[in-house]
Scaffold this active site. Structure first.
Site, PDB file in Angstrom:
ATOM      1  N   PRO A   1       0.834  -1.198   0.000  1.00  0.00           N
ATOM      2  CA  PRO A   1       0.000   0.000   0.000  1.00  0.00           C
ATOM      3  C   PRO A   1       0.874   1.257   0.000  1.00  0.00           C
ATOM      4  O   PRO A   1       1.849   1.344   0.744  1.00  0.00           O
ATOM      5  CB  PRO A   1      -0.794  -0.104   1.294  1.00  0.00           C
TER       6      PRO A   1
ATOM      7  N   LYS B   1      -2.483  -5.306   6.355  1.00  0.00           N
ATOM      8  CA  LYS B   1      -1.178  -5.700   5.814  1.00  0.00           C
ATOM      9  C   LYS B   1      -0.095  -5.245   6.789  1.00  0.00           C
ATOM     10  O   LYS B   1      -0.282  -4.291   7.532  1.00  0.00           O
ATOM     11  CB  LYS B   1      -0.957  -5.077   4.444  1.00  0.00           C
TER      12      LYS B   1
END
Length: 121
Positions: free
Chosen positions: A2, A34
């Site tokens: 990300p 994540k």
């Protein structure tokens, strides 16, 4: 991985930018699910920006992720990032937009959308 890019017309000269980076990184990792070791945050200040006909504090963000994005997650991310911008940079939630892009999603199914933070709860 990300990656959150934030752009604002607010000067970052007197701002504790490390706290913005840290809070944004933790929020993105926690909400997407994540590891934070994969999250990248970029903040650029003093960008000439006009929103709603004024140059009052405003911000625009783009979050790209390989998976992990959906409408519910995007709303949570938008609200969390808007809160950081409001508390750290005095950017009202009504003057912040963020675009989400899931790079794994098929073009017809991708969650590339702009969310107006004002509509998030």
């Amino acid at each position: 991985m990300p990656c959150l890019n934030l752009f604002t017309n607010v000067s970052l000269d007197e701002i504790d930018i490390s706290s913005i980076l840290s809070e944004a990184s933790k929020s993105v990792a926690n909400i997407i699910g994540k590891p934070e070791s994969y999250v990248m945050i970029v903040v650029k200040g003093s960008i000439p920006m006009l929103f709603g006909g004024t140059d009052e504090p405003t911000a625009y963000g783009e979050l790209v992720s390989i998976g992990g994005l959906n409408p519910d997650t995007n709303k949570k991310l938008s609200a969390a990032i808007a809160t950081i911008l409001e508390t750290k940079l005095s950017v009202p939630k009504s003057r912040f937009f963020i675009k989400f892009h899931d790079t794994k999603a098929h073009q017809s199914q991708e969650f590339a959308q702009c969310l107006h933070a004002l509509h998030q709860h």
